[in-house]
Motif scaffolding. Structure first.
Motif, PDB file in Angstrom:
ATOM      1  N   PRO A 147       4.013  -2.777   8.236  1.00  0.00           N
ATOM      2  CA  PRO A 147       4.387  -1.699   9.161  1.00  0.00           C
ATOM      3  C   PRO A 147       5.723  -1.929   9.876  1.00  0.00           C
ATOM      4  CG  PRO A 147       2.057  -2.179   9.395  1.00  0.00           C
ATOM      5  CD  PRO A 147       2.630  -3.216   8.450  1.00  0.00           C
ATOM      6  N   LEU A 148       6.085  -3.158  10.138  1.00  0.00           N
ATOM      7  CA  LEU A 148       7.350  -3.457  10.796  1.00  0.00           C
ATOM      8  C   LEU A 148       8.541  -3.196   9.885  1.00  0.00           C
ATOM      9  CD1 LEU A 148       8.627  -4.539  13.413  1.00  0.00           C
ATOM     10  CD2 LEU A 148       8.416  -6.841  12.471  1.00  0.00           C
ATOM     11  N   PHE A 149       8.326  -3.270   8.577  1.00  0.00           N
ATOM     12  CA  PHE A 149       9.414  -3.146   7.613  1.00  0.00           C
ATOM     13  C   PHE A 149       9.304  -1.904   6.725  1.00  0.00           C
ATOM     14  CE2 PHE A 149       9.000  -7.645   8.649  1.00  0.00           C
ATOM     15  CZ  PHE A 149      10.284  -7.890   9.124  1.00  0.00           C
ATOM     16  N   THR A 150       8.477  -0.950   7.117  1.00  0.00           N
ATOM     17  CA  THR A 150       8.325   0.285   6.358  1.00  0.00           C
ATOM     18  C   THR A 150       9.581   1.131   6.543  1.00  0.00           C
ATOM     19  OG1 THR A 150       5.935   0.243   6.681  1.00  0.00           O
ATOM     20  CG2 THR A 150       6.895   2.342   6.053  1.00  0.00           C
ATOM     21  N   ASP A 151      10.146   1.613   5.443  1.00  0.00           N
ATOM     22  CA  ASP A 151      11.357   2.433   5.551  1.00  0.00           C
ATOM     23  C   ASP A 151      11.019   3.792   6.180  1.00  0.00           C
ATOM     24  OD1 ASP A 151      11.012   4.580   3.364  1.00  0.00           O
ATOM     25  OD2 ASP A 151      10.652   2.719   2.253  1.00  0.00           O
ATOM     26  N   ASP A 152      12.035   4.466   6.672  1.00  0.00           N
ATOM     27  CA  ASP A 152      11.833   5.719   7.401  1.00  0.00           C
ATOM     28  C   ASP A 152      11.120   6.790   6.585  1.00  0.00           C
ATOM     29  OD1 ASP A 152      13.018   4.686   9.669  1.00  0.00           O
ATOM     30  OD2 ASP A 152      14.958   5.652   9.327  1.00  0.00           O
ATOM     31  N   ASP A 153      11.501   6.940   5.317  1.00  0.00           N
ATOM     32  CA  ASP A 153      10.875   7.975   4.486  1.00  0.00           C
ATOM     33  C   ASP A 153       9.387   7.715   4.296  1.00  0.00           C
ATOM     34  OD1 ASP A 153      13.279   9.335   4.231  1.00  0.00           O
ATOM     35  OD2 ASP A 153      13.772   8.423   2.295  1.00  0.00           O
ATOM     36  N   THR A 154       9.024   6.465   4.054  1.00  0.00           N
ATOM     37  CA  THR A 154       7.606   6.130   3.882  1.00  0.00           C
ATOM     38  C   THR A 154       6.851   6.312   5.191  1.00  0.00           C
ATOM     39  OG1 THR A 154       8.168   4.544   2.144  1.00  0.00           O
ATOM     40  CG2 THR A 154       5.991   4.322   3.152  1.00  0.00           C
ATOM     41  N   ALA A 155       7.441   5.903   6.305  1.00  0.00           N
ATOM     42  CA  ALA A 155       6.792   6.075   7.610  1.00  0.00           C
ATOM     43  C   ALA A 155       6.553   7.553   7.904  1.00  0.00           C
ATOM     44  CB  ALA A 155       7.637   5.443   8.705  1.00  0.00           C
ATOM     45  N   LYS A 156       7.525   8.396   7.601  1.00  0.00           N
ATOM     46  CA  LYS A 156       7.365   9.840   7.809  1.00  0.00           C
ATOM     47  C   LYS A 156       6.274  10.394   6.908  1.00  0.00           C
ATOM     48  CE  LYS A 156      12.075  10.692   9.352  1.00  0.00           C
ATOM     49  NZ  LYS A 156      13.400  11.225   9.014  1.00  0.00           N
ATOM     50  N   ALA A 157       6.222   9.923   5.669  1.00  0.00           N
ATOM     51  CA  ALA A 157       5.196  10.392   4.736  1.00  0.00           C
ATOM     52  C   ALA A 157       3.802   9.974   5.194  1.00  0.00           C
ATOM     53  CB  ALA A 157       5.476   9.869   3.325  1.00  0.00           C
ATOM     54  N   ILE A 158       3.677   8.759   5.719  1.00  0.00           N
ATOM     55  CA  ILE A 158       2.384   8.296   6.249  1.00  0.00           C
ATOM     56  C   ILE A 158       1.977   9.165   7.431  1.00  0.00           C
ATOM     57  CG2 ILE A 158       1.186   6.408   7.428  1.00  0.00           C
ATOM     58  CD1 ILE A 158       2.994   4.486   5.752  1.00  0.00           C
ATOM     59  N   ASP A 159       2.905   9.409   8.337  1.00  0.00           N
ATOM     60  CA  ASP A 159       2.613  10.224   9.515  1.00  0.00           C
ATOM     61  C   ASP A 159       2.237  11.655   9.141  1.00  0.00           C
ATOM     62  OD1 ASP A 159       3.106   8.069  11.168  1.00  0.00           O
ATOM     63  OD2 ASP A 159       5.142   8.704  11.698  1.00  0.00           O
ATOM     64  N   ALA A 160       2.881  12.198   8.111  1.00  0.00           N
ATOM     65  CA  ALA A 160       2.626  13.574   7.704  1.00  0.00           C
ATOM     66  C   ALA A 160       1.338  13.724   6.893  1.00  0.00           C
ATOM     67  CB  ALA A 160       3.806  14.102   6.887  1.00  0.00           C
ATOM     68  N   ALA A 161       0.894  12.647   6.261  1.00  0.00           N
ATOM     69  CA  ALA A 161      -0.309  12.705   5.421  1.00  0.00           C
ATOM     70  C   ALA A 161      -1.544  12.948   6.293  1.00  0.00           C
ATOM     71  CB  ALA A 161      -0.457  11.406   4.636  1.00  0.00           C
ATOM     72  N   ARG A 199      -2.800   6.697  -0.237  1.00  0.00           N
ATOM     73  CA  ARG A 199      -2.009   6.973  -1.445  1.00  0.00           C
ATOM     74  C   ARG A 199      -0.519   6.771  -1.183  1.00  0.00           C
ATOM     75  NH1 ARG A 199      -6.342  10.327  -1.860  1.00  0.00           N
ATOM     76  NH2 ARG A 199      -7.410  10.346  -3.878  1.00  0.00           N
ATOM     77  N   VAL A 200      -0.056   7.153  -0.004  1.00  0.00           N
ATOM     78  CA  VAL A 200       1.347   6.923   0.340  1.00  0.00           C
ATOM     79  C   VAL A 200       1.624   5.421   0.386  1.00  0.00           C
ATOM     80  CG1 VAL A 200       3.103   7.142   2.151  1.00  0.00           C
ATOM     81  CG2 VAL A 200       1.631   9.090   1.605  1.00  0.00           C
ATOM     82  N   LEU A 201       0.738   4.669   1.031  1.00  0.00           N
ATOM     83  CA  LEU A 201       0.935   3.227   1.171  1.00  0.00           C
ATOM     84  C   LEU A 201       1.008   2.518  -0.178  1.00  0.00           C
ATOM     85  CD1 LEU A 201      -1.374   2.261   4.160  1.00  0.00           C
ATOM     86  CD2 LEU A 201       1.106   2.018   4.039  1.00  0.00           C
ATOM     87  N   LEU A 202       0.086   2.834  -1.074  1.00  0.00           N
ATOM     88  CA  LEU A 202       0.025   2.104  -2.342  1.00  0.00           C
ATOM     89  C   LEU A 202       0.817   2.756  -3.468  1.00  0.00           C
ATOM     90  CD1 LEU A 202      -3.631   0.764  -2.555  1.00  0.00           C
ATOM     91  CD2 LEU A 202      -1.564  -0.447  -1.914  1.00  0.00           C
ATOM     92  N   GLY A 203       1.145   4.007  -3.343  1.00  0.00           N
ATOM     93  CA  GLY A 203       1.924   4.680  -4.389  1.00  0.00           C
ATOM     94  C   GLY A 203       1.309   4.522  -5.770  1.00  0.00           C
ATOM     95  N   ASP A 204       2.088   3.975  -6.709  1.00  0.00           N
ATOM     96  CA  ASP A 204       1.655   3.829  -8.104  1.00  0.00           C
ATOM     97  C   ASP A 204       0.455   2.893  -8.265  1.00  0.00           C
ATOM     98  OD1 ASP A 204       3.814   5.409  -8.697  1.00  0.00           O
ATOM     99  OD2 ASP A 204       5.045   3.789  -9.508  1.00  0.00           O
TER     100      ASP A 204
END
Length: 107
Positions: free
Chosen positions: A42-56, A64-69
């Motif tokens: 969580p400390l090193f999550t990039d902005d796009d991923t953090a926004k996607a987690i928040d929006a999910a 699914r956002v966290l683990l992706g593929d």
């Protein structure tokens, strides 16, 4: 070279210091079958991923956002969204405790 009495931090040293303090830039999750899955700490999550987690909406979408593929393999290994989100919450909680105590190196 920094001047005496002036606060100057070397960016790479600060990042490395925090990576060391929280155990790395990724969180590893091991399923009962011994397979390991990773997501950004969580400390090193990039902005796009953090926004996607928040929006999910809901644990399933956030997981699914966290683990992706890795998501499908994680589920086949016996993992589930709720369990993964518990790990995520634990990592955030531990991070907050660590950040309150940690003093980064300047060099």
């Amino acid at each position: 070279m920094s001047k005496p009495g002036k606060a100057r931090y070397r960016l790479s040293a600060v990042v490395a210091s925090y990576e060391d303090a929280v155990g790395g830039s990724e969180v590893e999750v091991e399923t009962d079958d011994g397979k390991i899955y990773k997501f950004p700490h969580p400390l090193f999550t990039d902005d796009d991923t953090a926004k996607a987690i928040d929006a999910a909406e809901g644990d399933g979408a956030k997981a699914r956002v966290l683990l992706g593929d890795q998501w499908d393999a994680f589920v086949k290994s016996g993992g589930d969204a709720n369990g993964l989100m518990l790990v995520y919450v634990a990592a955030r909680s531990e991070m907050q405790d660590t950040l309150g105590k940690h003093r980064p190196t300047k060099r």
